[in-house]
Design a protein around this motif. Sequence first.
Motif, PDB file in Angstrom:
ATOM      1  N   GLN A  54       3.362   1.941  -6.133  1.00 49.36           N
ATOM      2  CA  GLN A  54       2.802   0.858  -5.328  1.00 49.36           C
ATOM      3  C   GLN A  54       2.042  -0.131  -6.196  1.00 49.36           C
ATOM      4  O   GLN A  54       2.155  -1.353  -6.013  1.00 49.36           O
ATOM      5  CB  GLN A  54       1.896   1.429  -4.243  1.00 49.36           C
ATOM      6  CG  GLN A  54       1.315   0.363  -3.314  1.00 49.36           C
ATOM      7  CD  GLN A  54       0.518   0.972  -2.175  1.00 49.36           C
ATOM      8  OE1 GLN A  54       0.760   2.112  -1.774  1.00 49.36           O
ATOM      9  NE2 GLN A  54      -0.433   0.224  -1.648  1.00 49.36           N
ATOM     10  N   ASP A  83      -4.962  -2.673   0.167  1.00 49.07           N
ATOM     11  CA  ASP A  83      -3.872  -1.811   0.622  1.00 49.07           C
ATOM     12  C   ASP A  83      -4.430  -0.713   1.513  1.00 49.07           C
ATOM     13  O   ASP A  83      -5.592  -0.773   1.931  1.00 49.07           O
ATOM     14  CB  ASP A  83      -3.103  -1.236  -0.575  1.00 49.07           C
ATOM     15  CG  ASP A  83      -3.980  -0.403  -1.501  1.00 49.07           C
ATOM     16  OD1 ASP A  83      -4.354   0.714  -1.100  1.00 49.07           O
ATOM     17  OD2 ASP A  83      -4.283  -0.862  -2.619  1.00 49.07           O
ATOM     18  N   SER A 136      -0.013  -4.700  -0.294  1.00 50.35           N
ATOM     19  CA  SER A 136       1.101  -3.804  -0.607  1.00 50.35           C
ATOM     20  C   SER A 136       0.981  -2.511   0.176  1.00 50.35           C
ATOM     21  O   SER A 136      -0.090  -2.165   0.690  1.00 50.35           O
ATOM     22  CB  SER A 136       1.127  -3.493  -2.110  1.00 50.35           C
ATOM     23  OG  SER A 136      -0.028  -2.758  -2.484  1.00 50.35           O
ATOM     24  N   HIS A 138       3.251   1.644   0.463  1.00 53.68           N
ATOM     25  CA  HIS A 138       4.358   2.501   0.017  1.00 53.68           C
ATOM     26  C   HIS A 138       4.537   3.589   1.061  1.00 53.68           C
ATOM     27  O   HIS A 138       3.579   4.288   1.424  1.00 53.68           O
ATOM     28  CB  HIS A 138       4.044   3.101  -1.353  1.00 53.68           C
ATOM     29  CG  HIS A 138       5.217   3.762  -2.016  1.00 53.68           C
ATOM     30  ND1 HIS A 138       5.820   4.893  -1.514  1.00 53.68           N
ATOM     31  CD2 HIS A 138       5.905   3.434  -3.145  1.00 53.68           C
ATOM     32  CE1 HIS A 138       6.822   5.243  -2.298  1.00 53.68           C
ATOM     33  NE2 HIS A 138       6.895   4.359  -3.307  1.00 53.68           N
ATOM     34  N   THR A 165       7.754  -0.056   2.160  1.00 55.94           N
ATOM     35  CA  THR A 165       7.533   0.062   0.730  1.00 55.94           C
ATOM     36  C   THR A 165       7.733  -1.323   0.121  1.00 55.94           C
ATOM     37  O   THR A 165       8.859  -1.836   0.089  1.00 55.94           O
ATOM     38  CB  THR A 165       8.521   1.063   0.099  1.00 55.94           C
ATOM     39  OG1 THR A 165       8.283   2.356   0.657  1.00 55.94           O
ATOM     40  CG2 THR A 165       8.344   1.123  -1.416  1.00 55.94           C
TER      41      THR A 165
END
Length: 337
Positions: A54, A83, A136, A138, A165
Amino acid sequence: MLTGHRTWIFQNKPVILTTGTVGGPFEANGKIPEAFDILHDDIWLQQDSFEKAQQTMMEEACQIAVKKSPIDKEQVEFFISGDLINQITPTSFAASTMGLPYFGLFSACATSMESLALSAAIINGNGANYILSGSSSHNAAAEKQFRYPTEYGGQKPPTAQWTVTGAGCALVAKEGVGPIVTSATIGKVVDMGMTDPFNMGGAMAAAAADTIEVHLKERNVDPSFYDLIITGDLGHVGREVSLDYMHQRNIPIEEEKYVDCGLTIYREGQPVLAGASGSACSAVVTYGHFLKQLIQGDLNRILVVATGSLHSPLSVQQSDPIPCIAHAVSIERSEIL
């Protein structure tokens, strides 16, 4: 700049100069693979943990945004991002690699528009010339933290969603050519007393409706002012619930112009249950898909309402309700201003 209680108007017209979007193999098989600058064929990205994968995606998205632009990385004043992972370490480690002054954010899946709103506010107030803004997530990292490792094979109810992701980044500038960030409405925490972490769309629906209602009121516009009103990751369940909220409040929103990033990224047949989620969801779909439509002239004006479920594994284990938030940012094609 401030209109009403929660809305900023950006009179100096901050520009989204360039963007960078990165995804994984599941996203490559989705509905909008053309929205990504890089699509990886392995969720590990040749790293030894999903969290490091990530981090790598976030670094790549930032690097792509800078590479597309006419400036050097050294001209960027700030990096504003976050995140879902504990203490937002993938983003913080990416910030170390980038070597830029850094604001780390946690607003769960609403982080993408929180970072864009703050970037635009700083630039609008002459606090910077260039800011990298992004988020972001994942799938395997989020599953391991919030639910069960994917290897466990745990079953999920139909209300559950699939974490994207990917990573999305925008280079926001004081001057230049690109879509204009025109306003932002900052969400407040809305707690409907829901405790099911497998129904985040339903939990976030009221926060989305609240922010949309306040944004329209404080900007003195109705939903038809926008070509699209785009939520972050409500999925099928949350979208329907939020529409019910808005109909109850007599907000005349047209259903065909009310779309969700979590229903845009994956194609029918992918096993995503109620749709996509994750803090990369609204980032990659907005920066890779909807901004392209603005640039091409297919859209003139959009409102992106990123939605976030602010629970943690600990709060769920302690049977706390799930507080939620939504941040809205309006973006326009520069030629119509």
